[in-house]
Motif scaffolding. Structure first.
Motif, PDB file in Angstrom:
ATOM      1  N   UNK A 115       2.682   1.809 -12.548  1.00 49.32           N
ATOM      2  CA  UNK A 115       2.399   2.275 -13.906  1.00 49.32           C
ATOM      3  C   UNK A 115       3.345   3.398 -14.306  1.00 49.32           C
ATOM      4  N   UNK A 116       3.566   4.349 -13.414  1.00 50.82           N
ATOM      5  CA  UNK A 116       4.428   5.487 -13.727  1.00 50.82           C
ATOM      6  C   UNK A 116       5.892   5.100 -13.837  1.00 50.82           C
ATOM      7  N   UNK A 117       6.329   4.122 -13.069  1.00 51.00           N
ATOM      8  CA  UNK A 117       7.736   3.750 -13.091  1.00 51.00           C
ATOM      9  C   UNK A 117       8.042   2.689 -14.140  1.00 51.00           C
ATOM     10  N   UNK A 118       7.053   2.122 -14.764  1.00 51.96           N
ATOM     11  CA  UNK A 118       7.269   1.105 -15.785  1.00 51.96           C
ATOM     12  C   UNK A 118       7.398  -0.300 -15.209  1.00 51.96           C
ATOM     13  N   UNK A 119       7.238  -0.442 -13.910  1.00 54.17           N
ATOM     14  CA  UNK A 119       7.294  -1.761 -13.282  1.00 54.17           C
ATOM     15  C   UNK A 119       5.902  -2.365 -13.244  1.00 54.17           C
ATOM     16  N   UNK A 120       5.880  -3.679 -13.256  1.00 47.55           N
ATOM     17  CA  UNK A 120       4.592  -4.334 -13.050  1.00 47.55           C
ATOM     18  C   UNK A 120       4.383  -4.501 -11.548  1.00 47.55           C
ATOM     19  N   UNK A 121       3.174  -4.802 -11.157  1.00 49.50           N
ATOM     20  CA  UNK A 121       2.879  -5.015  -9.743  1.00 49.50           C
ATOM     21  C   UNK A 121       3.687  -6.209  -9.241  1.00 49.50           C
ATOM     22  N   UNK A 122       3.862  -7.211 -10.075  1.00 53.04           N
ATOM     23  CA  UNK A 122       4.658  -8.381  -9.703  1.00 53.04           C
ATOM     24  C   UNK A 122       6.101  -7.975  -9.388  1.00 53.04           C
ATOM     25  N   UNK A 123       6.694  -7.122 -10.222  1.00 53.20           N
ATOM     26  CA  UNK A 123       8.056  -6.637  -9.966  1.00 53.20           C
ATOM     27  C   UNK A 123       8.111  -5.827  -8.676  1.00 53.20           C
ATOM     28  N   UNK A 124       7.122  -4.992  -8.477  1.00 53.10           N
ATOM     29  CA  UNK A 124       7.073  -4.149  -7.282  1.00 53.10           C
ATOM     30  C   UNK A 124       7.004  -4.999  -6.009  1.00 53.10           C
ATOM     31  N   UNK A 125       6.205  -6.042  -6.029  1.00 54.80           N
ATOM     32  CA  UNK A 125       6.099  -6.941  -4.875  1.00 54.80           C
ATOM     33  C   UNK A 125       7.439  -7.632  -4.637  1.00 54.80           C
ATOM     34  N   UNK A 126       8.109  -8.038  -5.694  1.00 57.43           N
ATOM     35  CA  UNK A 126       9.416  -8.672  -5.553  1.00 57.43           C
ATOM     36  C   UNK A 126      10.437  -7.748  -4.924  1.00 57.43           C
ATOM     37  N   UNK A 127      10.491  -6.509  -5.384  1.00 57.47           N
ATOM     38  CA  UNK A 127      11.450  -5.546  -4.827  1.00 57.47           C
ATOM     39  C   UNK A 127      11.112  -5.185  -3.387  1.00 57.47           C
ATOM     40  N   UNK A 128       9.848  -5.068  -3.075  1.00 54.49           N
ATOM     41  CA  UNK A 128       9.465  -4.778  -1.699  1.00 54.49           C
ATOM     42  C   UNK A 128       9.814  -5.947  -0.775  1.00 54.49           C
ATOM     43  N   UNK A 129       9.704  -7.174  -1.277  1.00 55.93           N
ATOM     44  CA  UNK A 129      10.089  -8.342  -0.490  1.00 55.93           C
ATOM     45  C   UNK A 129      11.587  -8.330  -0.216  1.00 55.93           C
ATOM     46  N   UNK A 130      12.386  -7.998  -1.230  1.00 52.30           N
ATOM     47  CA  UNK A 130      13.837  -7.912  -1.052  1.00 52.30           C
ATOM     48  C   UNK A 130      14.183  -6.829  -0.031  1.00 52.30           C
ATOM     49  N   UNK A 131      13.519  -5.686  -0.118  1.00 48.86           N
ATOM     50  CA  UNK A 131      13.777  -4.601   0.831  1.00 48.86           C
ATOM     51  C   UNK A 131      13.386  -5.024   2.246  1.00 48.86           C
ATOM     52  N   UNK A 132      12.277  -5.709   2.403  1.00 49.82           N
ATOM     53  CA  UNK A 132      11.833  -6.182   3.714  1.00 49.82           C
ATOM     54  C   UNK A 132      12.838  -7.170   4.301  1.00 49.82           C
ATOM     55  N   UNK A 133      13.308  -8.106   3.479  1.00 49.15           N
ATOM     56  CA  UNK A 133      14.295  -9.069   3.955  1.00 49.15           C
ATOM     57  C   UNK A 133      15.594  -8.388   4.357  1.00 49.15           C
ATOM     58  N   UNK A 134      16.026  -7.377   3.606  1.00 42.57           N
ATOM     59  CA  UNK A 134      17.247  -6.648   3.948  1.00 42.57           C
ATOM     60  C   UNK A 134      17.081  -5.922   5.278  1.00 42.57           C
ATOM     61  N   UNK A 135      15.939  -5.303   5.499  1.00 44.42           N
ATOM     62  CA  UNK A 135      15.693  -4.620   6.768  1.00 44.42           C
ATOM     63  C   UNK A 135      15.648  -5.606   7.935  1.00 44.42           C
ATOM     64  N   UNK A 136      15.020  -6.745   7.735  1.00 44.02           N
ATOM     65  CA  UNK A 136      14.949  -7.752   8.789  1.00 44.02           C
ATOM     66  C   UNK A 136      16.344  -8.290   9.123  1.00 44.02           C
ATOM     67  N   UNK A 137      17.169  -8.513   8.101  1.00 44.62           N
ATOM     68  CA  UNK A 137      18.533  -8.988   8.312  1.00 44.62           C
ATOM     69  C   UNK A 137      19.348  -7.957   9.076  1.00 44.62           C
TER      70      UNK A 137
END
Length: 64
Positions: free
Chosen positions: A22-44
């Motif tokens: 809410x504070x950053x202007x992102x939706x929860x859907x966007x937040x989940x997407x970005x966290x998934x990308x970050x998780x995949x980058x860390x795993x790689x």
């Protein structure tokens, strides 16, 4: 008093993702997407590090 602190901490942890979104202007859907990308980058990165370390270890060991 300890139980109250624990309950407040649990409630804050449960509410933190939507509040952050809410504070950053992102939706929860966007937040989940970005966290998934970050998780995949860390795993790689971890997998590449693991392969590189195994290759270096294989080079250093004398072959029988």
């Amino acid at each position: 008093m300890s139980e109250l602190k624990e309950e407040v901490a649990v409630a804050a942890a449960k509410a933190s993702p939507p509040v952050l979104a809410f504070w950053s202007g992102l939706t929860v859907h966007d937040l989940v997407g970005w966290m998934t990308v970050a998780y995949l980058a860390l795993q790689t990165a971890h997998l590449l590090w693991k392969w590189r370390r195994a290759a270096q270890k294989a080079r250093c060991e004398p072959s029988s």
